[in-house]
Design an enzyme around this catalytic site. Structure first.
Site, short mmCIF file in Angstrom:
data_model
loop_
_atom_site.label_atom_id
_atom_site.label_comp_id
_atom_site.label_asym_id
_atom_site.label_seq_id
_atom_site.Cartn_x
_atom_site.Cartn_y
_atom_site.Cartn_z
N ASP A 1 0.85 -1.20 0.00
CA ASP A 1 0.00 0.00 0.00
C ASP A 1 0.88 1.25 0.00
O ASP A 1 0.69 2.16 -0.81
CB ASP A 1 -0.90 0.04 1.24
N THR B 1 -7.22 -4.49 0.25
CA THR B 1 -6.03 -4.95 0.97
C THR B 1 -6.24 -6.34 1.54
O THR B 1 -5.32 -7.18 1.48
CB THR B 1 -5.65 -3.95 2.09
#
Length: 195
Positions: A60, A141
């Site tokens: 990320d 995620t």
């Protein structure tokens, strides 16, 4: 290693030409490759917990750093509204920021952990009515962590309308512009109009 053309010049807030779009696409592809590298390294495939209790990974942060750096290089006055903030990363006692920097360095030149943290924080911009970029460095995620589908999502908003958008899903990404429509391109550069 991602490098944009030396002939690329900083543009005003009203232009998005083919060279700029290609450079931004290269940044998204580099971010996708970074994500795949993190995901293939099982030792790195774990999540941290942000202050809002949501999961975040090295991928990320690295993805956001690469894309935000490129956007700021080309459009320094454009705000970028992104999901991650380097403050969570900076406060960690472990070596997560160094790991992010190592993955970013595989895709572009970077000299320090501070540079990478600064690039992540370019995403702390505020949307405005005129023009801004919005970025989700990894949408999904939890799917990323499970080995399922995830996407990198980037859009340019002008006057409240979508002007350009890039969606990277594993090794294929899509981009859109008003002039060309929707295109599909894989990480090796093969491009075709999306069906």
């Amino acid at each position: 290693m991602m490098k944009c053309s030396n002939k690329l010049v900083t543009k005003t807030a009203t232009t998005l030409g083919e060279p700029e779009l290609q450079c931004i696409c290269q940044a998204v592809v580099a971010a996708a490759k970074l994500c795949q590298a993190v995901r293939s390294d099982q030792a790195m495939l774990s999540s941290m917990t942000k202050t809002d209790a949501s999961p975040v990974t090295i991928a990320d942060y690295g993805s956001q750093a690469l894309i935000c750096k490129t956007l700021k290089d080309i459009f320094p006055d454009d705000p970028i509204v992104a999901e991650e903030d380097a403050s969570d990363l900076r406060t960690r006692k472990d070596d997560q920021v160094k790991q992010v920097t190592q993955y970013v360095a595989q895709q572009t030149e970077c000299s320090s952990d501070d540079n990478v943290a600064r690039w992540i924080d370019y995403g702390n911009g505020k949307p405005n009515r005129k023009r801004f970029w919005t970025l989700d460095p990894i949408d999904g995620t939890k799917g990323f962590l499970r080995g399922d589908q995830y996407a990198l999502c980037l859009a340019l908003i002008e006057g409240g309308d979508l002007q350009a958008g890039i969606l990277a899903c594993l090794v294929i990404y899509f981009w859109h512009s008003e002039e060309k429509g929707i295109f599909e391109q894989n990480c090796w550069g093969t491009e075709a109009a999306a069906q």
